[in-house]
Design a protein around this motif. Structure first.
Motif, PDB file in Angstrom:
ATOM      1  N   ASN A 127      42.720  63.176  10.218  1.00 51.04           N
ATOM      2  CA  ASN A 127      43.637  62.799  11.285  1.00 51.04           C
ATOM      3  C   ASN A 127      43.638  61.297  11.532  1.00 51.04           C
ATOM      4  O   ASN A 127      44.653  60.719  11.902  1.00 51.04           O
TER       5      ASN A 127
ATOM      6  N   GLN B 116      48.373  65.096   7.646  1.00 50.17           N
ATOM      7  CA  GLN B 116      47.954  65.269   9.041  1.00 50.17           C
ATOM      8  C   GLN B 116      47.584  63.944   9.692  1.00 50.17           C
ATOM      9  O   GLN B 116      47.225  63.907  10.874  1.00 50.17           O
TER      10      GLN B 116
ATOM     11  N   GLU C 160      47.469  60.745  11.673  1.00 51.42           N
ATOM     12  CA  GLU C 160      48.153  60.214  12.840  1.00 51.42           C
ATOM     13  C   GLU C 160      47.840  58.741  13.064  1.00 51.42           C
ATOM     14  O   GLU C 160      48.657  58.016  13.642  1.00 51.42           O
TER      15      GLU C 160
ATOM     16  N   GLN D 255      53.446  62.411  10.433  1.00 46.72           N
ATOM     17  CA  GLN D 255      52.691  62.625  11.670  1.00 46.72           C
ATOM     18  C   GLN D 255      52.153  61.326  12.264  1.00 46.72           C
ATOM     19  O   GLN D 255      51.537  61.342  13.332  1.00 46.72           O
TER      20      GLN D 255
ATOM     21  N   LYS E 262      57.550  60.124  15.195  1.00 46.62           N
ATOM     22  CA  LYS E 262      56.482  60.354  16.164  1.00 46.62           C
ATOM     23  C   LYS E 262      55.720  59.076  16.510  1.00 46.62           C
ATOM     24  O   LYS E 262      54.761  59.118  17.279  1.00 46.62           O
TER      25      LYS E 262
END
Length: 586
Positions: free
Chosen positions: A128, A149, A151, A186, A209
């Protein structure tokens, strides 16, 4: 709340004694979220303790700020690790087995000497957050694109001379961002600071995002329009580029709260910028702005407005409609006056108006009860409003005593103006701890100042003060006093009762002796009397046993008292440009 786990056995067949003080397992604790964690941060380790690799239930491992140069292959045994932080070590490579830890969500390897990341990084499908800042990476493997995934991606301060597809870097020769980075759908945080980026791909608009985008200190001459479609952006950093204009399309950034545009070449703001009504911080210092639109009054949520070092000559009255404003920076412009309705800025805490041409302070600024800092150094102010006594929370500070900074205090700086008097109401500022009036035109010390009983630092350098009132002895808490470059002919007796004094500067006056009572200043460490009329080094000074620095240069001294040898703590004695022919040898 974290719970220490002292008797936890996570290894299979481990025979390590838990009673030993160097027992690694005794360091394990359970986090508030129920994860088994081990922190050996800053322990001066040169290698990872082997016992760690027996802790196969470990979820978080923190090894930052050590001297570790190698990660053993056994790292693969920690297959439940979700967070691995090994930043600020001396790693030159990472073993491929590290990337078999498929449960990993956070990997922090910043501040090492890595030149590459293995292609196996693509195995970390759950990753992440990836931080590899401050390394020597010159490229990234294509497999980074598999981290769907992801971020947060941080690769600040590396050495990227060229980039493979799906790469990202900071502070290198990067001049554009490859389209492939835009496949990381993401991503919420993307930092591209400190590079040489001149453009962004059109696909940047696909990172829908994105909440934080950093493009500070690059070579952008225009804002890529793709950025203006990222309507989830909360923070956008574009400081330190070569921007001259801002696109009207920025009005689409309706959720933007922080917009950083310092250190550019912006000459005017499009009216659409004033429509970003969620803005809480707008940083525009060090640009070339000559004016602001009255539309600025629409930014009702603005808390911080930085306009230092521009070419502003006048402010629109509408700036006083920003009732949420807490910090207003207007230093180094061309302002001659402030708006008359400053009292409307009811939440203002910090006001910076130094280095302008302001001649007076509006009276109603004194009813701003939240005000804590007013920096007004370098203007043409010759007096202060009587109502300044209403500013009960303001502490007065300044550039003081060898550039001591007072940034942690509440500040009013009045150095370098034309002030020749202060209102008697100044006595009501009972909480003042620091007061600076350097380089003004004061020819006397107001009695009201002697009622500032909490005063600890006072600087009056470069005025015309010939004497101090006896009431000055009320300032019993004062520790640092600067009286250099005034018109003092006699040493003020009232100073001898200020037993908390640690610094006393009296350079460039006409003083020729000190009283015997100077011995009461037992805490004095710095005593500067350069540029006065002393004909000898006073014996009385030699009783100040804590003195570390004594300045008597540019006097008329013909002899030095042998008692100077009693100053055991003295590390600096300045006697340049005097008239003595010998010096005590004992």
């Amino acid at each position: 709340m974290a719970t220490q786990v002292r008797l936890i056995s996570m290894s299979r067949g481990s025979s390590t004694s838990l009673d030993q003080p160097d027992d690694i397992q005794a360091e394990v604790y359970v986090s508030g979220s129920g994860k088994f964690c081990l922190s050996l941060h800053g322990r001066e380790l040169t290698e990872i303790p082997p016992d760690i690799f027996n802790m196969d239930e470990l979820n978080c491992l923190f090894l930052g700020n050590n001297g570790i140069s190698h990660v053993p292959r056994d790292i693969r045994r920690l297959n439940k690790v979700q967070v691995l932080a090994i930043q600020d070590n001396q790693l030159t490579s990472l073993p491929p087995t590290m990337f078999h830890l498929e449960a990993m969500k956070v990997l922090e390897v910043s501040g090492n000497q890595l030149t590459e990341l293995p292609g196996d990084i693509g195995n970390l499908k759950q990753l992440n957050q990836l931080y590899a800042n401050r390394n020597s990476l010159s490229s990234l493997p294509d497999e980074v694109c598999s981290l769907q995934q992801l971020e947060v991606l941080g690769l600040n301060d590396n050495l990227f001379p060229s980039l493979s597809p799906c790469s990202y870097a900071n502070r290198n020769n990067l001049s554009s961002l490859p389209d492939e980075v835009c496949s990381l759908q993401q991503l919420e945080v993307l930092g591209l600071n400190d590079n040489e980026i001149t453009s962004l791909p059109a696909g940047i608009r696909g990172l829908t995002k994105m909440k934080i985008l950093g493009l500070d200190n690059n070579r952008l001459e225009r804002v890529p329009k793709g950025i203006c479609e990222l309507d989830e952006l909360i923070k956008l950093g574009l400081s330190g580029n070569g921007l001259k204009h801002l696109p009207a399309e920025m009005e689409n950034l309706s959720n933007l709260r922080e917009l950083l545009l310092n250190d550019n070449e912006i000459q005017y703001l499009p009216v659409q910028l004033y429509w970003l009504e969620c803005l809480e911080e707008l940083a525009l210092s060090n640009n070339q702005l000559k004016s602001l639109s009255p539309q600025i009054g629409r930014l009702k949520e603005l808390r911080i407005l930085g306009l230092n070092s521009n070419h502003l000559e006048v402010l629109p009255d509408e700036i006083c409609e920003l009732s949420c404003l807490e910090t207003l920076g207007l230093d180094s412009n061309r302002l001659k006056a402030l708006p008359e309705h400053m009292a409307s800025l009811v939440n203002l805490k910090e006001l910076y108006i130094g280095n302008n041409s302001i001649e007076y302070i509006p009276d109603d600024i004194c009813i701003l009860t939240e005000l804590q800092i007013v920096a007004m150094t370098g203007n043409k102010i010759d007096s202060l409003p009587v109502e300044i006594a209403n500013l009960k929370r303001v502490l007065l500070c300044y550039r003081l005593l060898n550039s001591v900074t007072c940034s942690v205090f509440q500040i009013v700086a009045m150095t370098g103006n034309k002030i020749d008097s202060l209102p008697v109401e100044i006595a009501n500022l009972k909480r003042v701890q620091q007061f600076g009036l350097n380089h003004n035109q004061m020819d006397h010390l107001p009695l009201g100042m002697c009622s500032m009983y909490d005063l600890q630092l006072l600087s009056l350098e470069g005025n015309r003060i010939p004497e101090l009132p006896s009431e000055f002895s009320n300032l019993v808490h004062i520790k640092q006093l600067e009286l250099s470059s005034n018109s003092l002919e006699d040493f003020p007796d009232c100073l001898c009762v200020l037993v908390q004094l640690e610094y006393l500067g009296m350079n460039n006056n006409q003083v020729d002796q000190v009283p015997a009572e100077i011995s009461h200043l037992r805490k004095l460490r710095v005593f500067l009397l350069n540029g006065n009329q002393f004909r000898d080094l006073p014996k009385e000074i030699c009783t100040l046993r804590k003195l570390e620095r004594l300045g008597l240069s540019r006097n008329l001294i013909t002899k030095v008292a042998v008692e100077v040898k009693k100053l055991d703590n003295l590390t600096e004695l300045s006697l340049n440009h005097n008239q003595f022919t010998d010096f005590p040898t004992q």
